[in-house]
Design an enzyme around this catalytic site. Structure first.
Site, PDB file in Angstrom:
ATOM      1  CE  LYS A   1     106.404  76.584  53.488  1.00 13.79           C
ATOM      2  NZ  LYS A   1     105.428  75.613  54.028  1.00 13.79           N
TER       3      LYS A   1
ATOM      4  CG  PHE B   1      96.356  71.367  54.467  1.00 12.19           C
ATOM      5  CD1 PHE B   1      97.335  71.809  53.594  1.00 12.19           C
ATOM      6  CD2 PHE B   1      96.209  69.995  54.647  1.00 12.19           C
ATOM      7  CE1 PHE B   1      98.157  70.928  52.919  1.00 12.19           C
ATOM      8  CE2 PHE B   1      97.025  69.092  53.969  1.00 12.19           C
ATOM      9  CZ  PHE B   1      97.999  69.568  53.108  1.00 12.19           C
TER      10      PHE B   1
ATOM     11  NE  ARG C   1     111.033  66.092  52.450  1.00  4.21           N
ATOM     12  CZ  ARG C   1     109.929  66.824  52.300  1.00  4.21           C
ATOM     13  NH1 ARG C   1     109.967  67.970  51.679  1.00  4.21           N
ATOM     14  NH2 ARG C   1     108.773  66.409  52.795  1.00  4.21           N
TER      15      ARG C   1
ATOM     16  CB  THR D   1     104.894  68.888  57.766  1.00  4.71           C
ATOM     17  OG1 THR D   1     105.585  68.699  56.531  1.00  4.71           O
ATOM     18  CG2 THR D   1     103.882  69.986  57.597  1.00  4.71           C
TER      19      THR D   1
ATOM     20  CG  ASN E   1     105.854  74.947  57.457  1.00  2.00           C
ATOM     21  OD1 ASN E   1     106.093  75.663  56.491  1.00  2.00           O
ATOM     22  ND2 ASN E   1     105.593  73.659  57.323  1.00  2.00           N
TER      23      ASN E   1
ATOM     24  CG  HIS F   1     108.821  74.063  49.993  1.00  7.19           C
ATOM     25  ND1 HIS F   1     107.951  73.002  49.993  1.00  7.19           N
ATOM     26  CD2 HIS F   1     109.572  73.944  48.863  1.00  7.19           C
ATOM     27  CE1 HIS F   1     108.157  72.276  48.910  1.00  7.19           C
ATOM     28  NE2 HIS F   1     109.126  72.828  48.197  1.00  7.19           N
TER      29      HIS F   1
HETATM   30  P1  AMP Z   1     104.804  69.084  52.235  1.00  2.75           P
HETATM   31  O1  AMP Z   1     104.624  68.911  50.769  1.00  2.75           O
HETATM   32  O2  AMP Z   1     104.542  67.868  53.054  1.00  2.75           O
HETATM   33  O3  AMP Z   1     106.078  69.791  52.567  1.00  2.75           O
HETATM   34  O4  AMP Z   1     103.641  70.064  52.696  1.00  2.75           O
HETATM   35  C1  AMP Z   1     103.554  71.310  52.141  1.00  2.75           C
HETATM   36  C2  AMP Z   1     103.014  72.278  53.119  1.00  2.75           C
HETATM   37  O5  AMP Z   1     101.631  72.055  53.288  1.00  2.75           O
HETATM   38  C3  AMP Z   1     103.618  72.164  54.504  1.00  2.75           C
HETATM   39  O6  AMP Z   1     104.830  72.852  54.612  1.00  2.75           O
HETATM   40  C4  AMP Z   1     102.542  72.787  55.319  1.00  2.75           C
HETATM   41  O7  AMP Z   1     102.614  74.191  55.221  1.00  2.75           O
HETATM   42  C5  AMP Z   1     101.274  72.303  54.631  1.00  2.75           C
HETATM   43  N1  AMP Z   1     100.746  71.053  55.149  1.00  2.75           N
HETATM   44  C6  AMP Z   1     101.137  69.824  54.845  1.00  2.75           C
HETATM   45  N2  AMP Z   1     100.410  68.897  55.518  1.00  2.75           N
HETATM   46  C7  AMP Z   1      99.515  69.581  56.243  1.00  2.75           C
HETATM   47  C8  AMP Z   1      98.472  69.215  57.142  1.00  2.75           C
HETATM   48  N3  AMP Z   1      98.182  67.944  57.405  1.00  2.75           N
HETATM   49  N4  AMP Z   1      97.756  70.184  57.724  1.00  2.75           N
HETATM   50  C9  AMP Z   1      98.018  71.462  57.443  1.00  2.75           C
HETATM   51  N5  AMP Z   1      98.983  71.899  56.592  1.00  2.75           N
HETATM   52  C10 AMP Z   1      99.746  70.961  56.005  1.00  2.75           C
END
Ligand code: AMP
Length: 173
Positions: A10, A59, A87, A93, A118, A121
């Site tokens: 990222k 978010f 993963r 996450t 973070n 991805h």
């Molecule tokens: P994911 O699809 O679970 O990989 O989530 C995608 C991205 O969204 C993550 O890498 C974080 O940057 C952000 N993200 C996911 N869940 C949250 C959360 N509960 N609060 C804040 N950011 C989040």
């Protein structure tokens, strides 16, 4: 089962070749093969396509701002059970474990671990990988065209600069 996944370093972290190389090293050590890779730059449209499942969540605006803030580095990665293996390598996450990219990189840099902003991805399913790779390939093409345009502009400036000097010299002579 052989699978294809999409991995994206990222913005912010993609400015460091050391970080990109470390993530590639970990992927390769796990038997993954990097099939294609490129710097890319997400715009709001492609960020919303990539993270469509998060649109409307609290978010999301922060996530979109982050993804569009600077260049990122995308990779198409292939290997046995690639989705799950990658993963696990990247870490979850929230509260990633030591030994994962999402834990080790911020720790090595001495910066706080953030949920939204973070390091990386990786696709959560083959279906997501297919969609994300489609977006990556569009962005890769655009990034490459942009670089070509920038080089052409720089060369044009250099050429006109040297013509000016030549003229100047001729005038003096
Ligand atoms: P994911 O699809 O679970 O990989 O989530 C995608 C991205 O969204 C993550 O890498 C974080 O940057 C952000 N993200 C996911 N869940 C949250 C959360 N509960 N609060 C804040 N950011 C989040």
């Amino acid at each position: 089962m052989k699978q294809i996944s999409y991995v994206m370093v990222k913005p912010y972290f993609a400015n460091s070749k050391v970080i990109i190389d470390e993530i590639k090293r970990r992927l390769q050590l796990s038997g993954m093969k990097i099939m294609d890779e490129s710097y890319i730059r997400y715009d709001k449209k492609r960020a919303s396509m990539h993270y469509s499942e998060h649109i409307g969540k609290s978010f999301y605006p922060e996530l979109e701002d982050y993804l569009t803030s600077d260049k990122a580095y995308g990779m198409i990665v292939a290997g046995e059970n690639a989705i799950q293996v990658i993963r696990e390598l990247m870490g979850q996450t929230k509260n990633p474990k030591e030994g994962t990219v999402r834990y080790d990189i911020p720790k090595a840099l001495g910066i706080a671990m953030r949920i939204t902003e973070n390091v990386v991805h990786s696709s959560d399913s083959e279906e997501s990988a297919k969609k994300e790779i489609g977006i990556f390939l569009q962005l890769k093409k655009e990034y490459s065209n942009q670089q070509t345009n920038n080089t052409a502009k720089t060369n044009k400036t250099k050429t006109s600069g040297s013509n000016f000097n030549k003229c100047d010299d001729d005038f003096v002579l």
